[in-house]
Design a protein around this motif. Structure first.
Motif, PDB file in Angstrom:
ATOM      1  N   ASP A  42       0.793  -1.230  -0.092  1.00  0.00           N
ATOM      2  CA  ASP A  42       0.072  -0.567   0.016  1.00  0.00           C
ATOM      3  C   ASP A  42       1.041   1.749   0.167  1.00  0.00           C
ATOM      4  O   ASP A  42       1.631   1.441   1.236  1.00  0.00           O
ATOM      5  CB  ASP A  42      -0.874  -0.350   1.468  1.00  0.00           C
ATOM      6  CG  ASP A  42      -1.968   0.946   1.339  1.00  0.00           C
ATOM      7  OD1 ASP A  42      -2.093   2.153   0.417  1.00  0.00           O
ATOM      8  OD2 ASP A  42      -2.503   1.403   2.743  1.00  0.00           O
ATOM      9  N   GLY A  45      -1.066   4.633   1.570  1.00  0.00           N
ATOM     10  CA  GLY A  45      -1.485   3.575   2.782  1.00  0.00           C
ATOM     11  C   GLY A  45      -2.714   4.453   3.830  1.00  0.00           C
ATOM     12  O   GLY A  45      -3.664   4.634   4.951  1.00  0.00           O
ATOM     13  N   THR A  46      -3.730   3.811   2.760  1.00  0.00           N
ATOM     14  CA  THR A  46      -5.141   4.287   2.883  1.00  0.00           C
ATOM     15  C   THR A  46      -5.795   3.292   2.768  1.00  0.00           C
ATOM     16  O   THR A  46      -7.073   3.232   3.163  1.00  0.00           O
ATOM     17  CB  THR A  46      -6.170   5.380   1.536  1.00  0.00           C
ATOM     18  OG1 THR A  46      -5.358   4.373   0.061  1.00  0.00           O
ATOM     19  CG2 THR A  46      -5.108   6.354   1.377  1.00  0.00           C
ATOM     20  N   ASN A  48      -7.188  -0.326   4.761  1.00  0.00           N
ATOM     21  CA  ASN A  48      -6.849  -1.368   6.204  1.00  0.00           C
ATOM     22  C   ASN A  48      -5.770  -2.194   6.322  1.00  0.00           C
ATOM     23  O   ASN A  48      -6.448  -2.978   5.577  1.00  0.00           O
ATOM     24  CB  ASN A  48      -7.761  -1.263   7.092  1.00  0.00           C
ATOM     25  CG  ASN A  48      -7.905  -1.892   7.667  1.00  0.00           C
ATOM     26  OD1 ASN A  48      -7.366  -2.063   8.562  1.00  0.00           O
ATOM     27  ND2 ASN A  48      -9.485  -1.713   9.111  1.00  0.00           N
ATOM     28  N   PRO A  49      -4.873  -2.628   6.734  1.00  0.00           N
ATOM     29  CA  PRO A  49      -4.018  -3.384   6.833  1.00  0.00           C
ATOM     30  C   PRO A  49      -4.487  -4.605   7.429  1.00  0.00           C
ATOM     31  O   PRO A  49      -4.476  -5.834   7.194  1.00  0.00           O
ATOM     32  CB  PRO A  49      -2.507  -2.973   7.597  1.00  0.00           C
ATOM     33  CG  PRO A  49      -2.833  -1.879   7.955  1.00  0.00           C
ATOM     34  CD  PRO A  49      -4.170  -0.749   7.481  1.00  0.00           C
ATOM     35  N   ARG A  60       2.053  -4.996   3.189  1.00  0.00           N
ATOM     36  CA  ARG A  60       2.995  -4.191   3.258  1.00  0.00           C
ATOM     37  C   ARG A  60       2.429  -2.886   3.097  1.00  0.00           C
ATOM     38  O   ARG A  60       2.155  -2.211   2.789  1.00  0.00           O
ATOM     39  CB  ARG A  60       5.032  -4.351   3.327  1.00  0.00           C
ATOM     40  CG  ARG A  60       4.723  -6.015   2.898  1.00  0.00           C
ATOM     41  CD  ARG A  60       5.454  -5.686   4.289  1.00  0.00           C
ATOM     42  NE  ARG A  60       6.713  -6.889   4.962  1.00  0.00           N
ATOM     43  CZ  ARG A  60       5.618  -8.112   5.607  1.00  0.00           C
ATOM     44  NH1 ARG A  60       4.633  -7.365   6.087  1.00  0.00           N
ATOM     45  NH2 ARG A  60       6.036  -8.768   6.054  1.00  0.00           N
ATOM     46  N   ALA A  61       2.726  -1.818   4.312  1.00  0.00           N
ATOM     47  CA  ALA A  61       2.161  -0.192   3.549  1.00  0.00           C
ATOM     48  C   ALA A  61       4.049   0.866   3.965  1.00  0.00           C
ATOM     49  O   ALA A  61       5.021   0.419   4.595  1.00  0.00           O
ATOM     50  CB  ALA A  61       1.516   0.612   4.638  1.00  0.00           C
ATOM     51  N   GLY A  63       5.999   3.372   5.013  1.00  0.00           N
ATOM     52  CA  GLY A  63       5.991   4.147   6.137  1.00  0.00           C
ATOM     53  C   GLY A  63       5.664   3.417   7.389  1.00  0.00           C
ATOM     54  O   GLY A  63       5.712   4.384   8.587  1.00  0.00           O
ATOM     55  N   CYS A  64       5.026   1.866   7.706  1.00  0.00           N
ATOM     56  CA  CYS A  64       4.525   1.506   8.429  1.00  0.00           C
ATOM     57  C   CYS A  64       5.979   0.047   8.661  1.00  0.00           C
ATOM     58  O   CYS A  64       6.005  -0.408   7.739  1.00  0.00           O
ATOM     59  CB  CYS A  64       3.259   1.509   8.220  1.00  0.00           C
ATOM     60  SG  CYS A  64       2.241   2.563   8.326  1.00  0.00           S
ATOM     61  N   PRO A  65       5.963  -0.413  10.034  1.00  0.00           N
ATOM     62  CA  PRO A  65       6.581  -1.907  10.643  1.00  0.00           C
ATOM     63  C   PRO A  65       6.194  -2.148  10.027  1.00  0.00           C
ATOM     64  O   PRO A  65       4.314  -2.757   9.948  1.00  0.00           O
ATOM     65  CB  PRO A  65       6.943  -1.118  11.557  1.00  0.00           C
ATOM     66  CG  PRO A  65       5.942  -0.298  12.276  1.00  0.00           C
ATOM     67  CD  PRO A  65       5.318   0.556  11.301  1.00  0.00           C
TER      68      PRO A  65
END
Length: 65
Positions: A42, A45-46, A48-49, A60-61, A63-65
């Motif tokens: 993603d 980042g929009t 919902n993981p 995987r997004a 900027g996110c761990p």
């Protein structure tokens, strides 16, 4: 291409790089069945993981761990 089903057909990896509603508001369960391997990056980042993971996707997004 404005059809999410056609975009993921036989795909090994889905790159989500747009906020267009036809791609941001899709059913991840339905799309998972269309892929070879349900893997998602993603880039916006929009999405919902948790929802996508629960539908069987490896998520995987940026900027996110």
């Amino acid at each position: 291409m404005g059809d999410p089903d056609a975009a993921v057909h036989d795909a090994d990896l889905l790159l989500h790089l747009t906020e267009w509603p036809e791609f941001s508001h899709v059913n991840p369960h339905r799309l998972a069945a269309q892929t070879v391997t349900p893997r998602l990056i993603d880039g916006r980042g929009t999405l919902n993981p948790v929802t996508w993971h629960d539908a069987g996707w490896t998520v995987r997004a940026i900027g996110c761990p």
